[in-house]
Write a protein that holds these residues in place. Structure first.
Motif, mmCIF file in Angstrom:
data_model
loop_
_atom_site.group_PDB
_atom_site.id
_atom_site.type_symbol
_atom_site.label_atom_id
_atom_site.label_comp_id
_atom_site.label_asym_id
_atom_site.label_seq_id
_atom_site.Cartn_x
_atom_site.Cartn_y
_atom_site.Cartn_z
ATOM 1 N N ASN A 66 0.814 -1.229 0.000
ATOM 2 C CA ASN A 66 0.000 0.000 0.000
ATOM 3 C C ASN A 66 0.842 1.271 0.000
ATOM 4 N N ARG A 67 1.918 1.287 0.768
ATOM 5 C CA ARG A 67 2.768 2.474 0.867
ATOM 6 C C ARG A 67 4.186 2.104 0.460
ATOM 7 N N ALA A 68 4.422 2.089 -0.843
ATOM 8 C CA ALA A 68 5.721 1.668 -1.357
ATOM 9 C C ALA A 68 6.331 2.727 -2.254
ATOM 10 N N LYS A 69 7.651 2.836 -2.192
ATOM 11 C CA LYS A 69 8.424 3.691 -3.087
ATOM 12 C C LYS A 69 9.444 2.806 -3.787
ATOM 13 N N TRP A 70 9.647 3.037 -5.081
ATOM 14 C CA TRP A 70 10.567 2.214 -5.871
ATOM 15 C C TRP A 70 11.699 3.090 -6.374
ATOM 16 N N VAL A 71 12.937 2.729 -6.029
ATOM 17 C CA VAL A 71 14.139 3.414 -6.508
ATOM 18 C C VAL A 71 14.929 2.436 -7.364
ATOM 19 N N ARG A 72 15.134 2.801 -8.617
ATOM 20 C CA ARG A 72 15.928 1.975 -9.535
ATOM 21 C C ARG A 72 17.248 2.692 -9.769
ATOM 22 N N GLN A 73 18.337 2.143 -9.231
ATOM 23 C CA GLN A 73 19.619 2.832 -9.252
ATOM 24 C C GLN A 73 20.432 2.454 -10.490
ATOM 25 N N GLU A 74 20.649 3.428 -11.363
ATOM 26 C CA GLU A 74 21.404 3.195 -12.583
ATOM 27 C C GLU A 74 22.839 2.789 -12.254
ATOM 28 N N GLY A 75 23.377 1.926 -13.101
ATOM 29 C CA GLY A 75 24.762 1.494 -12.935
ATOM 30 C C GLY A 75 24.964 0.434 -11.874
ATOM 31 N N THR A 76 23.872 -0.169 -11.390
ATOM 32 C CA THR A 76 23.999 -1.150 -10.314
ATOM 33 C C THR A 76 23.420 -2.493 -10.714
ATOM 34 N N SER A 77 23.858 -3.506 -9.972
ATOM 35 C CA SER A 77 23.281 -4.836 -10.104
ATOM 36 C C SER A 77 22.645 -5.201 -8.769
ATOM 37 N N HIS A 78 23.142 -6.243 -8.097
ATOM 38 C CA HIS A 78 22.488 -6.757 -6.885
ATOM 39 C C HIS A 78 23.065 -6.184 -5.588
ATOM 40 N N MET A 79 24.171 -5.424 -5.698
ATOM 41 C CA MET A 79 24.805 -4.875 -4.495
ATOM 42 C C MET A 79 25.091 -3.384 -4.670
ATOM 43 N N PRO A 80 24.053 -2.569 -4.761
ATOM 44 C CA PRO A 80 24.257 -1.127 -4.954
ATOM 45 C C PRO A 80 24.956 -0.465 -3.781
ATOM 46 N N PHE A 81 24.947 -1.093 -2.625
ATOM 47 C CA PHE A 81 25.614 -0.534 -1.439
ATOM 48 C C PHE A 81 27.128 -0.603 -1.557
ATOM 49 N N TRP A 82 27.654 -1.282 -2.581
ATOM 50 C CA TRP A 82 29.067 -1.217 -2.950
ATOM 51 C C TRP A 82 29.252 -0.476 -4.271
ATOM 52 N N GLU A 83 28.341 -0.682 -5.212
ATOM 53 C CA GLU A 83 28.503 -0.181 -6.573
ATOM 54 C C GLU A 83 28.255 1.327 -6.684
ATOM 55 N N LYS A 84 27.224 1.801 -6.029
ATOM 56 C CA LYS A 84 26.908 3.239 -5.973
ATOM 57 C C LYS A 84 26.679 3.590 -4.507
ATOM 58 N N ARG A 85 27.724 3.413 -3.738
ATOM 59 C CA ARG A 85 27.614 3.410 -2.281
ATOM 60 C C ARG A 85 26.994 4.687 -1.729
#
Length: 292
Positions: free
Chosen positions: A260-279
């Motif tokens: 019901n209350r969702a936000k979707w962020v699609r981070q360009e240049g990333t795969s499954h580990m954006p916390f390393w790729e686009k930290r």
């Protein structure tokens, strides 16, 4: 790893079905006197460890503690190689999470960030238990059903050489598995080259001869789907994925449309580990959401 906030670690006793095990955890920041919700981080797999998520300690501040832990059977928590497959259930891992929240006395107000399988665990915790203290749910590179995840992975694998496809299809202890997995994962799981040591450590703990694949081999999520139960998610939820993610748009879209209350962020240049790729970008997105 964030060295600007204090770090403590240790083991928490966890009693389940009459036996007591140990859950290893790390706490970045102070749980006492905090002014914001602690963030509890759920690692993926099932069967990996907290190590590959250590970059999330960036989110810890003097007022926002971050808790990472190794789920039972993994890392520095108790290993149980002789348990039957039926022992490893979603409810087991939910009970372990509840035990951790109670141990730290934070069950009245907390946030959850679940990565991949950790997103499944966070969703099931919310849907099955309806925890009164949960305030935000971050579903990072997660999935709405195993079938959708497998379909996306098959499409991605079709572009790889035959040896990669065969290795990925091999059993967890097959020596072809890890080289093929690393080839596929270099594009669709972590595109940083070389992999951060923390990422390598997590995978080595499962796929090498010295590793323990007990939990990853168990059918914890076989046939799993939450699509028809997403309306039961009560809390604001952040859905994150990337264009090269093994959790493709088709895999995560039902989360956005069903909650019901969702936000979707699609981070360009990333795969499954954006916390390393686009930290930095990743941390900004999560901080912004948790501050709402």
């Amino acid at each position: 790893m964030n060295t600007s906030v204090p770090l403590s670690d240790g083991h928490i006793p966890f009693t389940y079905q009459g036996e007591t095990f140990q859950t290893y955890c790390k706490v970045f920041g102070h749980l006492q006197g905090r002014s914001s919700n602690p963030l509890v981080v759920l690692h993926g797999g099932p069967g990996l460890t907290h190590d590959y998520l250590l970059s999330l300690s960036d989110l810890a501040t003097s007022s926002v503690p971050v808790i990472l832990y190794d789920q039972l059977g993994n890392g520095k928590s108790t290993h149980l190689t002789n348990k039957p497959e039926g022992f490893w259930t979603i409810d087991l891992f939910i009970d372990e999470l509840v035990n951790l929240l109670r141990h730290f006395g934070i069950e009245d107000s907390f946030d959850i960030l679940g990565h991949s399988w950790g997103g499944i665990l966070g969703l099931e915790f919310e849907v099955r238990r309806q925890p009164v203290g949960l305030k935000h749910l971050v579903l990072t590179n997660a999935l709405a059903s195993v079938a959708l995840y497998r379909e996306a992975q098959s499409r991605l694998l079709a572009t790889f050489p035959e040896w990669v496809r065969e290795g990925m299809a091999a059993g967890i202890n097959d020596p072809r598995k890890y080289p093929a997995l690393k080839e596929f994962y270099a594009k669709h799981v972590c595109n940083v080259s070389p992999w951060p040591e923390e990422v390598t450590d997590s995978f080595d703990r499962v796929f090498t001869e010295e590793g323990d694949a007990t939990v990853m081999s168990a059918p914890v999520v076989r046939g799993w789907s939450i699509i028809d139960r997403l309306h039961l998610v009560r809390v604001p939820s952040l859905v994150i994925n990337g264009p090269d993610d093994v959790s493709q748009d088709s895999t995560v879209a039902p989360l956005f449309w069903g909650i019901n209350r969702a936000k979707w962020v699609r981070q360009e240049g990333t795969s499954h580990m954006p916390f390393w790729e686009k930290r930095e970008d990743y941390m900004d997105a999560v901080r912004g959401f948790l501050s709402l």
